[in-house]
Design an enzyme around this catalytic site. Structure first.
Site, PDB file in Angstrom:
ATOM      1  N   GLY A 139       0.849  -1.186   0.000  1.00 28.29           N
ATOM      2  CA  GLY A 139       0.000   0.000   0.000  1.00 28.29           C
ATOM      3  C   GLY A 139       0.885   1.237   0.000  1.00 28.29           C
ATOM      4  O   GLY A 139       2.053   1.178   0.397  1.00 28.29           O
TER       5      GLY A 139
ATOM      6  N   GLN B 166       3.395   9.884   1.039  1.00 30.59           N
ATOM      7  CA  GLN B 166       4.664   9.147   1.052  1.00 30.59           C
ATOM      8  C   GLN B 166       5.525   9.454  -0.167  1.00 30.59           C
ATOM      9  O   GLN B 166       6.719   9.142  -0.177  1.00 30.59           O
ATOM     10  CB  GLN B 166       4.403   7.633   1.117  1.00 30.59           C
ATOM     11  CG  GLN B 166       3.854   7.180   2.463  1.00 30.59           C
ATOM     12  CD  GLN B 166       3.741   5.674   2.510  1.00 30.59           C
ATOM     13  OE1 GLN B 166       2.752   5.108   2.072  1.00 30.59           O
ATOM     14  NE2 GLN B 166       4.785   5.008   3.010  1.00 30.59           N
TER      15      GLN B 166
ATOM     16  N   CYS C  31       6.728  -0.194   7.059  1.00 33.58           N
ATOM     17  CA  CYS C  31       6.316   0.940   6.239  1.00 33.58           C
ATOM     18  C   CYS C  31       7.481   1.407   5.372  1.00 33.58           C
ATOM     19  O   CYS C  31       8.601   1.511   5.869  1.00 33.58           O
ATOM     20  CB  CYS C  31       5.856   2.066   7.168  1.00 33.58           C
ATOM     21  SG  CYS C  31       5.338   3.549   6.312  1.00 33.58           S
ATOM     22  N   LEU C  32       7.219   1.697   4.115  1.00 34.99           N
ATOM     23  CA  LEU C  32       8.282   2.176   3.215  1.00 34.99           C
ATOM     24  C   LEU C  32       8.885   3.486   3.718  1.00 34.99           C
ATOM     25  O   LEU C  32      10.051   3.775   3.466  1.00 34.99           O
ATOM     26  CB  LEU C  32       7.730   2.383   1.798  1.00 34.99           C
ATOM     27  CG  LEU C  32       7.294   1.127   1.038  1.00 34.99           C
ATOM     28  CD1 LEU C  32       6.630   1.519  -0.273  1.00 34.99           C
ATOM     29  CD2 LEU C  32       8.469   0.198   0.785  1.00 34.99           C
TER      30      LEU C  32
ATOM     31  N   HIS D  37      -3.651   1.331   7.965  1.00 33.65           N
ATOM     32  CA  HIS D  37      -2.282   1.871   7.947  1.00 33.65           C
ATOM     33  C   HIS D  37      -2.193   3.039   6.947  1.00 33.65           C
ATOM     34  O   HIS D  37      -1.670   4.111   7.275  1.00 33.65           O
ATOM     35  CB  HIS D  37      -1.319   0.731   7.567  1.00 33.65           C
ATOM     36  CG  HIS D  37       0.111   1.122   7.423  1.00 33.65           C
ATOM     37  ND1 HIS D  37       1.112   0.610   8.225  1.00 33.65           N
ATOM     38  CD2 HIS D  37       0.741   1.965   6.556  1.00 33.65           C
ATOM     39  CE1 HIS D  37       2.277   1.133   7.869  1.00 33.65           C
ATOM     40  NE2 HIS D  37       2.081   1.958   6.846  1.00 33.65           N
ATOM     41  N   GLU D  38      -2.744   2.833   5.737  1.00 32.26           N
ATOM     42  CA  GLU D  38      -2.639   3.871   4.702  1.00 32.26           C
ATOM     43  C   GLU D  38      -3.500   5.092   5.034  1.00 32.26           C
ATOM     44  O   GLU D  38      -3.086   6.229   4.816  1.00 32.26           O
ATOM     45  CB  GLU D  38      -3.018   3.310   3.325  1.00 32.26           C
ATOM     46  CG  GLU D  38      -2.178   2.128   2.846  1.00 32.26           C
ATOM     47  CD  GLU D  38      -0.680   2.341   2.960  1.00 32.26           C
ATOM     48  OE1 GLU D  38      -0.216   3.495   2.864  1.00 32.26           O
ATOM     49  OE2 GLU D  38       0.038   1.341   3.154  1.00 32.26           O
TER      50      GLU D  38
ATOM     51  N   HIS E 190      -1.814   7.338   7.364  1.00 27.31           N
ATOM     52  CA  HIS E 190      -0.857   8.243   6.703  1.00 27.31           C
ATOM     53  C   HIS E 190      -1.538   9.540   6.296  1.00 27.31           C
ATOM     54  O   HIS E 190      -0.983  10.626   6.444  1.00 27.31           O
ATOM     55  CB  HIS E 190      -0.274   7.601   5.439  1.00 27.31           C
ATOM     56  CG  HIS E 190       0.917   6.720   5.682  1.00 27.31           C
ATOM     57  ND1 HIS E 190       2.065   7.184   6.264  1.00 27.31           N
ATOM     58  CD2 HIS E 190       1.139   5.416   5.393  1.00 27.31           C
ATOM     59  CE1 HIS E 190       2.945   6.188   6.332  1.00 27.31           C
ATOM     60  NE2 HIS E 190       2.406   5.101   5.809  1.00 27.31           N
TER      61      HIS E 190
HETATM   62 ZN    ZN Z   1       3.227   3.256   5.670  1.00 30.92          ZN
END
Ligand code: ZN
Length: 179
Positions: A46, A51, A94-95, A136-137, A140
């Site tokens: 995701g 991000q 997480c990236l 999670h997304e 963000h």
């Molecule tokens: Zn993340």
């Protein structure tokens, strides 16, 4: 389409709420395409728009690269969680928070209201693993990373570990620059 750089926490763009998309124009479609390309390039499941450094309320999710989970592939614009139930714990990463993973407790089932890329408002329901990814997304988009969902000692340890990771990244960057 282009692969964009992933913004690393604690960059400001990850700590502030994103803006709602008012008009799904060519710029937005381009951003969505770049989000997909970037997510696949980085092997993510995701990705939230902030991000890649752009503060719009857009997420892309594709759980199909993970085996044994319900495959869900969606672009959601202005997503909002309107109901949730139950609990589950999953080890998240997480990236934008490289090198750290931690168990986070979240709702087991969620109902989400969002626009599709065609501009239609739809209601979606997710449970189990996909529900983790969407929570999670969507976090963000409200300026929150998974570390902030941790409590007490778990949070302190994860933050300490992350500080070390950041120092290593900084050193590696300096070495590249001086090489
Ligand atoms: Zn993340």
């Amino acid at each position: 389409m282009a692969v964009r750089d992933i913004v690393i926490y604690p960059h400001e763009v990850l700590k502030n709420p994103t803006q709602k998309v008012e008009d799904i124009n060519d710029e937005i479609i381009q951003i969505v395409n770049d989000m997909w390309e970037t997510m696949y390039e980085k092997d993510g499941i995701g990705l939230a728009c902030n991000q890649i450094g752009i503060p719009y309320s857009i997420i892309v999710v594709d759980t199909s690269i993970k085996e044994g989970v319900q495959p869900v592939k969606l672009t959601l614009i202005n997503p909002e969680i309107i109901a949730s139930e139950g609990k589950q714990t999953y080890k998240e990463a997480c990236l934008s928070v490289p090198g750290v993973a931690a168990e986070v407790e979240r709702a087991y089932w969620i109902k989400v209201k969002a626009l599709t890329p065609k501009g239609q408002e739809e209601i979606f329901e997710f449970e189990g693993f996909p529900a983790v990814v969407f929570q999670h997304e969507i976090d963000h988009l409200s300026g929150r990373v998974f570390l902030e969902r941790l409590k007490g000692v778990k949070r302190r340890l994860a933050l300490e570990k992350y500080k070390k990771v950041l120092r290593q990244l900084e050193r590696a960057k300096k070495n590249r620059e001086s090489a």
